[in-house]
Design a protein around this motif. Structure first.
Motif, PDB file in Angstrom:
ATOM      1  N   LEU A  84       1.019  -1.087   0.115  1.00 14.21           N
ATOM      2  CA  LEU A  84      -0.029  -0.345   0.037  1.00 14.21           C
ATOM      3  C   LEU A  84       0.804   0.980   0.052  1.00 14.21           C
ATOM      4  N   LEU A  85       1.895   1.356   0.901  1.00 13.09           N
ATOM      5  CA  LEU A  85       2.893   2.707   0.968  1.00 13.09           C
ATOM      6  C   LEU A  85       4.198   2.440  -0.538  1.00 13.09           C
ATOM      7  N   PHE A  86       4.051   1.534  -1.160  1.00 14.15           N
ATOM      8  CA  PHE A  86       4.243   1.599  -2.159  1.00 14.15           C
ATOM      9  C   PHE A  86       3.309   2.387  -3.317  1.00 14.15           C
ATOM     10  N   GLY A  87       2.118   1.795  -3.453  1.00 14.06           N
ATOM     11  CA  GLY A  87       1.342   1.946  -4.333  1.00 14.06           C
ATOM     12  C   GLY A  87       1.359   3.829  -3.991  1.00 14.06           C
ATOM     13  N   GLY A  88       0.588   4.365  -3.231  1.00 17.33           N
ATOM     14  CA  GLY A  88       0.366   5.264  -2.469  1.00 17.33           C
ATOM     15  C   GLY A  88       1.732   6.438  -2.853  1.00 17.33           C
ATOM     16  N   MET A  89       2.881   6.304  -2.751  1.00 18.73           N
ATOM     17  CA  MET A  89       4.238   6.879  -3.466  1.00 18.73           C
ATOM     18  C   MET A  89       4.258   6.367  -4.896  1.00 18.73           C
ATOM     19  N   GLY A  90       3.645   5.751  -5.211  1.00 23.30           N
ATOM     20  CA  GLY A  90       3.299   5.656  -6.684  1.00 23.30           C
ATOM     21  C   GLY A  90       2.840   7.011  -7.048  1.00 23.30           C
ATOM     22  N   ILE A  91       1.303   7.432  -6.078  1.00 24.47           N
ATOM     23  CA  ILE A  91       0.526   8.292  -6.772  1.00 24.47           C
ATOM     24  C   ILE A  91       1.301   9.060  -7.230  1.00 24.47           C
ATOM     25  N   LEU A  92       1.909   9.643  -5.918  1.00 23.07           N
ATOM     26  CA  LEU A  92       2.819  10.621  -6.313  1.00 23.07           C
ATOM     27  C   LEU A  92       4.430  10.817  -7.143  1.00 23.07           C
ATOM     28  N   GLY A  93       4.908   9.919  -7.375  1.00 20.74           N
ATOM     29  CA  GLY A  93       5.629   9.966  -8.498  1.00 20.74           C
ATOM     30  C   GLY A  93       5.462  10.107  -9.868  1.00 20.74           C
ATOM     31  N   ASN A  94       3.430   9.627 -10.346  1.00 20.40           N
ATOM     32  CA  ASN A  94       3.361   9.245 -11.593  1.00 20.40           C
ATOM     33  C   ASN A  94       3.264  10.683 -11.954  1.00 20.40           C
ATOM     34  N   TRP A  95       2.355  11.962 -10.891  1.00 17.59           N
ATOM     35  CA  TRP A  95       2.222  13.136 -11.069  1.00 17.59           C
ATOM     36  C   TRP A  95       3.997  14.251 -11.037  1.00 17.59           C
ATOM     37  N   LEU A  96       4.553  14.074 -10.607  1.00 14.24           N
ATOM     38  CA  LEU A  96       5.317  14.142 -10.401  1.00 14.24           C
ATOM     39  C   LEU A  96       6.360  13.648 -12.049  1.00 14.24           C
ATOM     40  N   MET A  97       6.205  12.028 -12.481  1.00 16.04           N
ATOM     41  CA  MET A  97       6.869  12.739 -13.702  1.00 16.04           C
ATOM     42  C   MET A  97       5.976  12.402 -15.070  1.00 16.04           C
ATOM     43  N   GLY A  98       5.099  12.925 -14.628  1.00 19.02           N
ATOM     44  CA  GLY A  98       4.165  14.186 -15.219  1.00 19.02           C
ATOM     45  C   GLY A  98       4.380  15.275 -16.170  1.00 19.02           C
ATOM     46  N   ILE A  99       5.191  15.825 -14.855  1.00 15.64           N
ATOM     47  CA  ILE A  99       5.302  16.948 -15.138  1.00 15.64           C
ATOM     48  C   ILE A  99       7.127  17.194 -14.856  1.00 15.64           C
TER      49      ILE A  99
END
Length: 396
Positions: free
Chosen positions: A239-254
């Motif tokens: 769940l931690l892995f996935g939650g950080m993935g949401i943040l990472g997905n947003w940062l990667m898009g930028i």
């Protein structure tokens, strides 16, 4: 925005959760059916391989069928396949239950992405893609938690079936009929295959996903064997892995929107670094919590990187065709990664799993330096500008 777009996003969440949700319960399935962990990994690789093979053809075979009917059929099959998986009495039966819906998996994507673009342009497309992103980062920990909470691996498949059922009912009652369009231009899209850069990007896509899933497929087993975590702890870590993935997905898009090539290369270097850390400090509980946070944040970017890099120079008229190729490449990579990861485990043990991922990432990093100066010829300057705008909007 029309509610049908959100229903499609929920459907996307359901089918991707079905595909990846098995990752968190591979150790349970391995023990239940008395098979090795690398054999259990075929539940993911066989699914992905089936999607890869069917993707270029399935839409072409269904061009004359009402799109709403097809979408309902796909989700209905996913509901039934999850229920069949939950009552499987042998590994063979479970494998069959997993493979059958995989044939229809790309059909849902081809139709839903086209509908989203027609109804709301790039904004609607990004909503449907959000269903995929959330499934990849939250679907696995949720299904893993369900199995642990009920102390029953079948609970994972019940959850997948429930989500798909809600999306099925939403489509059935709230989405209007969508007759198939008679205007098909797929034959005119083949000219993009003349682009050498497209082929380089497609090969890079396969290797990127193979690198990611050669280790990620067996992450639950790695945490169990190397970090000595129990089922509840593994669920929290995923769940931690996935939650950080949401943040990472947003940062990667930028980041991709600002500087594509630099971001692509930084992604490969970062994922290599974090897996090296996992190898040397994976046996330390607290250290692994921190490492998993970084790993999850970086890992999710791997779904955006190949897509944006491949489509950013593709004419708008050929996007649907190129997306179908990407669907195949993504799933070939997932299947290949699960396969080679399983082979490494069988021969060298679970602790060595990260090195095959690191090797593949190194090759892909080298490929990122292969570029061709000429883009695919675009029909008009206006279309080129529109395509860049669409890619940026989806990225954000």
């Amino acid at each position: 925005m029309k509610r049908s777009i959100y229903i499609l996003a929920l459907g996307a969440f359901g089918i991707i959760t079905t595909e990846f949700g098995v990752i968190g319960i591979l150790p349970n399935i391995s023990r239940e059916f008395n098979v090795s962990i690398d054999t259990a990994g075929w539940l993911l690789s066989a699914f992905a391989l089936t999607v890869a093979v069917s993707s270029p053809f399935i839409t072409a075979f269904t061009t004359k069928i009402n799109r709403k009917l097809l979408l309902c059929m796909v989700l209905g099959v996913f509901v039934l396949s999850n229920l069949l998986s939950s009552i499987s009495t042998s590994f063979t039966m479970l494998m069959v239950a997993r493979v059958l819906p995989a044939f229809l998996h790309p059909l849902f994507w081809n139709i839903s992405m086209a509908i989203a673009f027609k109804q709301g342009g790039a904004k609607a497309v990004s909503v449907v893609m959000a269903g995929l992103s959330l499934a990849t980062v939250l679907g696995v920990p949720l299904t893993t938690y369900a199995a642990d909470f009920f102390n029953n691996w079948q609970a994972s498949f019940y959850m997948g079936s429930f989500v798909s059922l809600i999306a099925f009912l939403g489509l059935l009652f709230f989405v209007p009929s969508m007759p198939a369009s008679k205007d098909k231009t797929s034959q005119n899209q083949l000219y993009v295959l003349k682009s050498p850069q497209l082929w380089v990007n497609l090969i890079s896509t396969i290797l990127t996903l193979a690198a990611m899933f050669s280790s990620y497929t067996y992450l639950a087993a790695y945490l169990e064997k190397i970090t000595r975590m129990n089922g509840a702890e593994i669920s929290v870590m995923l769940l931690l892995f996935g939650g950080m993935g949401i943040l990472g997905n947003w940062l990667m898009g930028i980041a991709l929107n600002r500087n594509l090539l630099v971001t692509v290369r930084l992604f490969f270097v970062s994922l290599i670094a974090v897996q090296i850390l996992a190898y040397y400090f994976g046996g330390i509980f607290v250290a692994m919590v921190l490492i998993l946070s970084l790993w999850g944040m970086i890992h999710t970017g791997g779904f955006l990187v190949p897509n944006i890099r491949t489509t950013q120079a593709v004419p708008h008229s050929a996007l649907e065709f190129v997306n179908s190729l990407l669907t195949s490449c993504y799933n070939i990579g997932i299947s290949l990664g699960a396969l080679v990861g399983g082979l490494i485990i069988a021969k060298y043990g679970i602790h060595q799993i990260v090195w095959i991922s690191i090797a593949l990432l190194g090759v892909t990093l080298a490929i990122s330096f292969i570029t061709f100066p000429k883009k695919i010829e675009i029909e008009s300057e206006a279309e080129e500008k529109e395509e860049i705008t669409i890619s940026s909007a989806v990225c954000e």
